[in-house]
Write a protein that holds these residues in place. Structure first.
Motif, PDB file in Angstrom:
ATOM      1  N   HIS A 105      58.772  43.291  30.318  1.00 47.14           N
ATOM      2  CA  HIS A 105      57.894  42.815  31.389  1.00 47.14           C
ATOM      3  C   HIS A 105      56.589  42.200  30.893  1.00 47.14           C
ATOM      4  CE1 HIS A 105      56.759  46.933  30.536  1.00 47.14           C
ATOM      5  NE2 HIS A 105      55.553  46.567  30.875  1.00 47.14           N
ATOM      6  N   SER A 106      56.211  42.436  29.652  1.00 47.70           N
ATOM      7  CA  SER A 106      54.940  41.922  29.130  1.00 47.70           C
ATOM      8  C   SER A 106      55.078  40.479  28.656  1.00 47.70           C
ATOM      9  CB  SER A 106      54.457  42.761  27.945  1.00 47.70           C
ATOM     10  OG  SER A 106      54.223  44.082  28.346  1.00 47.70           O
ATOM     11  N   GLU A 107      54.212  39.618  29.161  1.00 51.99           N
ATOM     12  CA  GLU A 107      54.247  38.222  28.728  1.00 51.99           C
ATOM     13  C   GLU A 107      54.029  38.104  27.228  1.00 51.99           C
ATOM     14  OE1 GLU A 107      51.979  35.291  30.886  1.00 51.99           O
ATOM     15  OE2 GLU A 107      52.180  36.496  32.698  1.00 51.99           O
ATOM     16  N   VAL A 108      53.246  39.013  26.669  1.00 49.43           N
ATOM     17  CA  VAL A 108      52.957  38.998  25.240  1.00 49.43           C
ATOM     18  C   VAL A 108      54.251  39.024  24.434  1.00 49.43           C
ATOM     19  CG1 VAL A 108      51.905  40.307  23.356  1.00 49.43           C
ATOM     20  CG2 VAL A 108      50.742  40.152  25.568  1.00 49.43           C
ATOM     21  N   TYR A 109      55.189  39.867  24.833  1.00 43.34           N
ATOM     22  CA  TYR A 109      56.476  39.952  24.146  1.00 43.34           C
ATOM     23  C   TYR A 109      57.442  38.882  24.637  1.00 43.34           C
ATOM     24  CZ  TYR A 109      55.438  44.631  22.300  1.00 43.34           C
ATOM     25  OH  TYR A 109      54.908  45.692  21.639  1.00 43.34           O
ATOM     26  N   ARG A 110      57.523  38.775  25.941  1.00 42.32           N
ATOM     27  CA  ARG A 110      58.583  37.987  26.570  1.00 42.32           C
ATOM     28  C   ARG A 110      58.654  36.552  26.070  1.00 42.32           C
ATOM     29  NH1 ARG A 110      57.223  39.120  31.680  1.00 42.32           N
ATOM     30  NH2 ARG A 110      56.012  37.240  31.836  1.00 42.32           N
ATOM     31  N   ASP A 111      57.559  35.857  26.079  1.00 39.31           N
ATOM     32  CA  ASP A 111      57.580  34.436  25.741  1.00 39.31           C
ATOM     33  C   ASP A 111      58.001  34.192  24.292  1.00 39.31           C
ATOM     34  OD1 ASP A 111      56.742  34.027  28.330  1.00 39.31           O
ATOM     35  OD2 ASP A 111      54.636  33.721  27.797  1.00 39.31           O
ATOM     36  N   GLU A 112      57.377  34.897  23.357  1.00 37.92           N
ATOM     37  CA  GLU A 112      57.712  34.694  21.953  1.00 37.92           C
ATOM     38  C   GLU A 112      59.117  35.211  21.644  1.00 37.92           C
ATOM     39  OE1 GLU A 112      55.841  35.278  17.521  1.00 37.92           O
ATOM     40  OE2 GLU A 112      54.614  35.744  19.273  1.00 37.92           O
ATOM     41  N   MET A 134      52.103  38.463  19.458  1.00 41.19           N
ATOM     42  CA  MET A 134      52.970  39.550  19.057  1.00 41.19           C
ATOM     43  C   MET A 134      52.680  39.842  17.593  1.00 41.19           C
ATOM     44  SD  MET A 134      57.113  39.952  19.454  1.00 41.19           S
ATOM     45  CE  MET A 134      57.113  38.978  20.896  1.00 41.19           C
ATOM     46  N   SER A 135      52.629  41.101  17.230  1.00 42.71           N
ATOM     47  CA  SER A 135      52.281  41.465  15.864  1.00 42.71           C
ATOM     48  C   SER A 135      53.396  41.090  14.883  1.00 42.71           C
ATOM     49  CB  SER A 135      52.010  42.969  15.781  1.00 42.71           C
ATOM     50  OG  SER A 135      53.223  43.694  15.777  1.00 42.71           O
ATOM     51  N   ASN A 136      53.001  40.941  13.639  1.00 38.89           N
ATOM     52  CA  ASN A 136      53.973  40.616  12.595  1.00 38.89           C
ATOM     53  C   ASN A 136      55.028  41.715  12.451  1.00 38.89           C
ATOM     54  OD1 ASN A 136      52.753  38.193  12.025  1.00 38.89           O
ATOM     55  ND2 ASN A 136      51.504  39.018  10.376  1.00 38.89           N
ATOM     56  N   LEU A 137      54.603  42.969  12.618  1.00 40.31           N
ATOM     57  CA  LEU A 137      55.550  44.092  12.512  1.00 40.31           C
ATOM     58  C   LEU A 137      56.613  44.009  13.602  1.00 40.31           C
ATOM     59  CD1 LEU A 137      56.496  46.710  11.245  1.00 40.31           C
ATOM     60  CD2 LEU A 137      54.845  47.915  12.677  1.00 40.31           C
ATOM     61  N   ILE A 138      56.192  43.708  14.817  1.00 41.03           N
ATOM     62  CA  ILE A 138      57.144  43.581  15.929  1.00 41.03           C
ATOM     63  C   ILE A 138      58.099  42.427  15.667  1.00 41.03           C
ATOM     64  CG2 ILE A 138      57.395  43.090  18.385  1.00 41.03           C
ATOM     65  CD1 ILE A 138      56.286  45.871  17.824  1.00 41.03           C
ATOM     66  N   MET A 139      57.552  41.292  15.220  1.00 45.31           N
ATOM     67  CA  MET A 139      58.416  40.142  14.933  1.00 45.31           C
ATOM     68  C   MET A 139      59.399  40.465  13.811  1.00 45.31           C
ATOM     69  SD  MET A 139      58.223  37.815  17.053  1.00 45.31           S
ATOM     70  CE  MET A 139      59.396  36.807  16.183  1.00 45.31           C
ATOM     71  N   GLU A 140      58.955  41.218  12.815  1.00 41.91           N
ATOM     72  CA  GLU A 140      59.838  41.603  11.718  1.00 41.91           C
ATOM     73  C   GLU A 140      60.967  42.505  12.222  1.00 41.91           C
ATOM     74  OE1 GLU A 140      59.467  44.120   7.621  1.00 41.91           O
ATOM     75  OE2 GLU A 140      57.808  42.774   8.118  1.00 41.91           O
ATOM     76  N   LEU A 141      60.646  43.441  13.116  1.00 44.07           N
ATOM     77  CA  LEU A 141      61.672  44.302  13.710  1.00 44.07           C
ATOM     78  C   LEU A 141      62.702  43.480  14.479  1.00 44.07           C
ATOM     79  CD1 LEU A 141      59.544  47.287  15.068  1.00 44.07           C
ATOM     80  CD2 LEU A 141      61.242  47.367  13.229  1.00 44.07           C
ATOM     81  N   ILE A 142      62.209  42.536  15.255  1.00 42.34           N
ATOM     82  CA  ILE A 142      63.107  41.692  16.041  1.00 42.34           C
ATOM     83  C   ILE A 142      63.969  40.838  15.121  1.00 42.34           C
ATOM     84  CG2 ILE A 142      63.186  39.757  17.659  1.00 42.34           C
ATOM     85  CD1 ILE A 142      60.645  41.074  18.960  1.00 42.34           C
ATOM     86  N   GLU A 143      63.349  40.230  14.122  1.00 42.68           N
ATOM     87  CA  GLU A 143      64.098  39.404  13.172  1.00 42.68           C
ATOM     88  C   GLU A 143      65.190  40.223  12.483  1.00 42.68           C
ATOM     89  OE1 GLU A 143      64.046  36.193  12.556  1.00 42.68           O
ATOM     90  OE2 GLU A 143      62.250  35.604  13.646  1.00 42.68           O
ATOM     91  N   ASN A 144      64.861  41.449  12.061  1.00 44.39           N
ATOM     92  CA  ASN A 144      65.855  42.314  11.418  1.00 44.39           C
ATOM     93  C   ASN A 144      66.982  42.693  12.380  1.00 44.39           C
ATOM     94  OD1 ASN A 144      64.526  42.292   8.957  1.00 44.39           O
ATOM     95  ND2 ASN A 144      63.401  44.175   9.379  1.00 44.39           N
ATOM     96  N   ALA A 145      66.624  42.917  13.639  1.00 43.97           N
ATOM     97  CA  ALA A 145      67.634  43.310  14.627  1.00 43.97           C
ATOM     98  C   ALA A 145      68.611  42.182  14.926  1.00 43.97           C
ATOM     99  CB  ALA A 145      66.953  43.776  15.913  1.00 43.97           C
ATOM    100  N   ILE A 146      68.123  40.946  14.920  1.00 44.33           N
ATOM    101  CA  ILE A 146      69.006  39.832  15.274  1.00 44.33           C
ATOM    102  C   ILE A 146      69.609  39.145  14.051  1.00 44.33           C
ATOM    103  CG2 ILE A 146      67.865  39.436  17.481  1.00 44.33           C
ATOM    104  CD1 ILE A 146      66.476  36.996  16.232  1.00 44.33           C
ATOM    105  N   ALA A 147      69.160  39.503  12.858  1.00 42.36           N
ATOM    106  CA  ALA A 147      69.627  38.840  11.636  1.00 42.36           C
ATOM    107  C   ALA A 147      71.136  38.948  11.455  1.00 42.36           C
ATOM    108  CB  ALA A 147      68.913  39.415  10.417  1.00 42.36           C
ATOM    109  N   HIS A 148      71.710  40.070  11.861  1.00 37.06           N
ATOM    110  CA  HIS A 148      73.148  40.276  11.666  1.00 37.06           C
ATOM    111  C   HIS A 148      74.000  39.682  12.789  1.00 37.06           C
ATOM    112  CE1 HIS A 148      72.264  43.464  14.508  1.00 37.06           C
ATOM    113  NE2 HIS A 148      73.563  43.527  14.757  1.00 37.06           N
ATOM    114  N   LEU A 149      73.348  39.216  13.850  1.00 36.06           N
ATOM    115  CA  LEU A 149      74.107  38.678  14.978  1.00 36.06           C
ATOM    116  C   LEU A 149      74.565  37.248  14.689  1.00 36.06           C
ATOM    117  CD1 LEU A 149      71.892  39.814  17.980  1.00 36.06           C
ATOM    118  CD2 LEU A 149      74.031  40.851  17.199  1.00 36.06           C
TER     119      LEU A 149
END
Length: 102
Positions: A27-34, A1-16
């Motif tokens: 559905h993509s294993e590339v995203y799903r597992d990480e 998973m790209s660093n940009l995608i991980m950064e988006l996810i981290e920012n989205a969950i940071a406030h939770l």
């Protein structure tokens, strides 16, 4: 998973807060597992991963979901956006949309 995608996810969950619930429609294993590993490491409860909008909507109807992370299906890129719209309009669930990996 790209660093940009991980950064988006981290920012989205940071406030939770810990033990929040995130619906994963991916559905993509590339995203799903990480993605699942990242959420579990943060102490977040996961619904899914699910592979269809119908399944995602059924889970959202039965649980208190704090955030949805949705991958737009490659065969139907607008499908992810339709799911996000429905989640927001019906249950007020905010979402993060991921593009399919290339």
């Amino acid at each position: 998973m790209s660093n940009l995608i991980m950064e988006l996810i981290e920012n989205a969950i940071a406030h939770l807060p810990m033990f929040s619930t995130v619906l994963v429609a991916c559905h993509s294993e590339v995203y799903r597992d990480e993605l699942v590993r990242t959420l579990v490491d943060r102490g977040i409860c996961i619904l899914g991963p699910v592979y269809t909008a119908g399944h995602a909507l059924a889970l959202a109807a039965r649980a208190d979901v704090d955030l949805a992370i949705v991958e737009a299906p490659p065969a139907e890129p607008s499908g992810g956006h339709a799911l996000v719209k429905r989640l927001k309009e019906t249950w007020g669930i905010p979402s993060l949309v991921l593009r399919p990996p290339s």
